[in-house]
Design a protein around this motif. Structure first.
Motif, mmCIF file in Angstrom:
data_model
loop_
_atom_site.group_PDB
_atom_site.id
_atom_site.type_symbol
_atom_site.label_atom_id
_atom_site.label_comp_id
_atom_site.label_asym_id
_atom_site.label_seq_id
_atom_site.Cartn_x
_atom_site.Cartn_y
_atom_site.Cartn_z
ATOM 1 N N GLU A 202 0.830 -1.208 0.000
ATOM 2 C CA GLU A 202 0.000 0.000 0.000
ATOM 3 C C GLU A 202 0.862 1.254 0.000
ATOM 4 O O GLU A 202 0.551 2.244 -0.674
ATOM 5 N N ARG A 203 1.957 1.204 0.752
ATOM 6 C CA ARG A 203 2.878 2.348 0.766
ATOM 7 C C ARG A 203 3.496 2.550 -0.615
ATOM 8 O O ARG A 203 3.620 3.685 -1.092
ATOM 9 N N LEU A 204 3.893 1.468 -1.256
ATOM 10 C CA LEU A 204 4.471 1.581 -2.591
ATOM 11 C C LEU A 204 3.470 2.191 -3.568
ATOM 12 O O LEU A 204 3.844 3.015 -4.420
ATOM 13 N N LEU A 205 2.220 1.789 -3.455
ATOM 14 C CA LEU A 205 1.179 2.376 -4.314
ATOM 15 C C LEU A 205 1.079 3.880 -4.094
ATOM 16 O O LEU A 205 0.981 4.665 -5.048
ATOM 17 N N ALA A 206 1.090 4.283 -2.831
ATOM 18 C CA ALA A 206 0.958 5.704 -2.506
ATOM 19 C C ALA A 206 2.162 6.499 -3.010
ATOM 20 O O ALA A 206 2.009 7.578 -3.604
ATOM 21 N N ILE A 207 3.343 5.962 -2.786
ATOM 22 C CA ILE A 207 4.552 6.658 -3.232
ATOM 23 C C ILE A 207 4.605 6.719 -4.752
ATOM 24 O O ILE A 207 4.987 7.738 -5.339
ATOM 25 N N GLU A 286 -1.053 -3.421 -7.498
ATOM 26 C CA GLU A 286 -2.463 -3.598 -7.164
ATOM 27 C C GLU A 286 -2.880 -5.052 -7.254
ATOM 28 O O GLU A 286 -3.654 -5.551 -6.418
ATOM 29 N N ARG A 287 -2.385 -5.767 -8.260
ATOM 30 C CA ARG A 287 -2.681 -7.199 -8.372
ATOM 31 C C ARG A 287 -2.097 -7.976 -7.202
ATOM 32 O O ARG A 287 -2.735 -8.878 -6.658
ATOM 33 N N MET A 288 -0.884 -7.619 -6.795
ATOM 34 C CA MET A 288 -0.263 -8.287 -5.657
ATOM 35 C C MET A 288 -1.080 -8.077 -4.401
ATOM 36 O O MET A 288 -1.268 -8.995 -3.593
ATOM 37 N N LEU A 289 -1.582 -6.850 -4.220
ATOM 38 C CA LEU A 289 -2.413 -6.566 -3.057
ATOM 39 C C LEU A 289 -3.668 -7.429 -3.064
ATOM 40 O O LEU A 289 -4.103 -7.923 -2.004
ATOM 41 N N GLY A 290 -4.225 -7.613 -4.222
ATOM 42 C CA GLY A 290 -5.412 -8.440 -4.330
ATOM 43 C C GLY A 290 -5.168 -9.909 -4.030
ATOM 44 O O GLY A 290 -6.058 -10.650 -3.646
#
Length: 292
Positions: A202-207, A286-290
């Motif tokens: 999630e942090r990587l997505l935000a950054i 995003e896929r990894m998060l899912g």
């Protein structure tokens, strides 16, 4: 830059909180803390307070007061704030927070943070783990706790705090233009467990969505590329100068020579070209998060 919680009563327990001991090998840190300690003692004595009375008034034990005044303990920000109030220093003691803010962290980390803070461009390829500027506190803590021989818990907390403090660079305005290339394998390793892994993604997505940041992933399926020998970093500064280093070039030492920097930039440029685009990278995360 304090990352510690503030209690209402520290007592002698404040003396064994992790990360606030002075590193005797850090000459500049020792000098700063010793000078601050002398100033605090002078203000305390001018206020007519014994060490025990002073400690009770600010919520700390007498033993810790002696350690701070003797330059053997780094005073927390709230210690300085309360001391200023009790001694009637009019902000002069509290102002010393700026002097001790960085001393808590290891010298090599302070040096790195100083270089990063002066930069206008940062380019970084991480060959194995995640770059320190991208890590969550839990991710960083798990990495330090896994080291062998093991660090003490005090050392772990001190290094985690130092690593997270460097991340204030994302809050600079204007901030440097930052480019990161990460190996896919680093994103798939659940450092710190599943919940921490989710927080890290999630942090990587935000950054990756920050306007000043370009985040790319090097797919594991890619064949050999110029970064196989190790990390690459190149930082550029306002005056046109630059510094770079790589585990796989020039014996890992920092370089400022233009010819050597061009070699690192050439390697990094090829790595970026072979990595996923920033849009593809965010989609992958995003896929990894899912999947977690």
């Amino acid at each position: 830059m304090s990352v510690d919680g503030v209690g209402t009563e520290h007592g002698d327990g404040g003396a064994d909180e992790p990360g606030w001991d002075v590193d005797p090998d850090d000459e500049s840190g020792v000098a700063v803390v010793a000078a601050v300690g002398r100033q605090i003692k002078a203000w305390r004595e001018a206020a007519g307070l014994r060490a025990g009375e002073f400690g009770a008034a600010i919520g700390y034990g007498e033993d810790l007061v002696y350690k701070v005044e003797g330059g053997r303990r780094i005073p927390r920000p709230e210690f300085l704030e309360r001391a200023d109030e009790v001694c009637g220093a009019g902000g002069k003691i509290a102002a010393m927070k700026q002097d001790v803010a960085q001393i808590r962290y290891p010298k090599k980390v302070r040096d790195l943070a100083g270089v990063e803070a002066k930069s206008v461009e940062i380019a970084a390829y991480a060959a194995h783990g995640l770059h320190g500027l991208l890590q969550t506190p839990g991710h960083a803590r798990a990495l330090f706790e896994a080291r062998q021989p093991p660090y003490s818990q005090d050392e772990v907390e001190r290094m985690v705090a130092a690593r997270i403090a460097r991340q204030s660079i994302f809050e600079r305005s204007p901030g440097p233009a930052m480019s990161f290339v990460q190996e896919e394998s680093a994103l798939r390793r659940p450092i710190g467990g599943t919940m921490e892994w989710q927080r890290q993604l999630e942090r990587l997505l935000a950054i990756g969505q920050l306007r000043s940041v370009t985040l790319q992933v090097m797919p594991t399926r890619r064949e050999a590329h110029p970064g196989m020998d190790g990390d690459i970093r190149v930082l550029k500064f306002k005056d046109g100068s630059a510094v770079g280093w790589s585990h796989g070039a020039f014996n890992g030492r920092r370089v400022t020579d233009s010819k050597q920097l061009r070699i690192l930039e050439l390697r990094y440029g090829i790595i970026r070209a072979e990595a996923l685009t920033p849009r593809e990278t965010l989609a992958l995360i995003e896929r990894m998060l899912g999947e977690t």
